[in-house]
Design a protein around this motif. Structure first.
Motif, PDB file in Angstrom:
ATOM      1  N   VAL A  88       6.519   0.955   2.450  1.00  0.00           N
ATOM      2  CA  VAL A  88       5.994   0.994   3.739  1.00  0.00           C
ATOM      3  C   VAL A  88       6.805   0.696   4.640  1.00  0.00           C
ATOM      4  N   VAL A 123      -1.936   2.892   6.287  1.00  0.00           N
ATOM      5  CA  VAL A 123      -0.568   3.671   6.163  1.00  0.00           C
ATOM      6  C   VAL A 123      -0.745   5.120   5.601  1.00  0.00           C
ATOM      7  N   GLN A 142       3.190   5.712  17.352  1.00  0.00           N
ATOM      8  CA  GLN A 142       1.522   5.400  16.487  1.00  0.00           C
ATOM      9  C   GLN A 142       0.881   6.186  17.741  1.00  0.00           C
ATOM     10  N   PRO A 161      -1.927  -3.560   3.041  1.00  0.00           N
ATOM     11  CA  PRO A 161      -2.202  -2.175   3.575  1.00  0.00           C
ATOM     12  C   PRO A 161      -2.645  -1.205   2.506  1.00  0.00           C
ATOM     13  N   ASP A 188       6.372   4.896   9.145  1.00  0.00           N
ATOM     14  CA  ASP A 188       5.061   5.336   8.603  1.00  0.00           C
ATOM     15  C   ASP A 188       4.251   5.086   9.699  1.00  0.00           C
ATOM     16  N   ILE A 206       1.012   3.957  10.989  1.00  0.00           N
ATOM     17  CA  ILE A 206       0.234   2.778  10.676  1.00  0.00           C
ATOM     18  C   ILE A 206      -1.026   2.699  11.722  1.00  0.00           C
ATOM     19  N   VAL A 222      -2.618   2.587   1.448  1.00  0.00           N
ATOM     20  CA  VAL A 222      -1.948   3.700   1.691  1.00  0.00           C
ATOM     21  C   VAL A 222      -2.874   5.006   1.306  1.00  0.00           C
TER      22      VAL A 222
END
Length: 140
Positions: A42, A90, A128, A57, A46, A48, A59
């Motif tokens: 991570v 994530v 993001q 996290p 990535d 998030i 994922v």
């Protein structure tokens, strides 16, 4: 199995039970501690959802053209919203199309690779906030 009776919950009862469990910090903590520990990289590269400093996290390997993936993503985002100091989502692209995913035997979602590339471009260009805004458009 003599004498055992299986009881099914109604949808409303199941929903109420989910809400009760999903909001219980003890249950969340126990689930996180009991979860297997995989070493999935991570990074800042990535997308998030939630606080980048949250210690746990979740994922999610997902496909923007997949209705079940959309439901899973909404569910995990709700978990993050309810536990912002504990968990973060994530996102990892895993398009279910043979165009860019050579592990598949069939082309489940022919437009998935295009959607994944477009979401990645939104992330690169706007970070993001842009990724999640575009993800919302793709999933809805």
């Amino acid at each position: 199995m003599s004498g055992m009776v299986e009881k099914s919950l109604s949808f409303d009862d199941a929903k109420a039970k989910f809400e009760e469990v999903a909001n219980d910090p003890v249950v969340i903590s126990a689930m996180l501690n009991a979860s297997p520990d995989y070493q999935i990289p991570v990074s800042d590269q990535d997308p998030i959802y939630g606080s980048p400093s949250a210690p746990y996290p979740i994922v999610l390997f997902s496909d923007f053209q997949c209705p079940i993936c959309a439901e899973s993503e909404r569910f995990v985002r709700r978990l993050v919203d309810m536990n912002p100091d504990a968990v973060k989502l994530v996102y990892k692209n895993y398009p279910l199309s043979v165009e860019c995913n050579y592990f598949l035997l069939g082309n489940l979602h022919p437009m998935a690779c295009i959607a994944a590339r477009a979401a990645s471009a939104a992330f690169v260009m706007g970070g993001q906030k842009s990724f999640w805004a575009y993800a919302d458009l793709l999933f809805n």
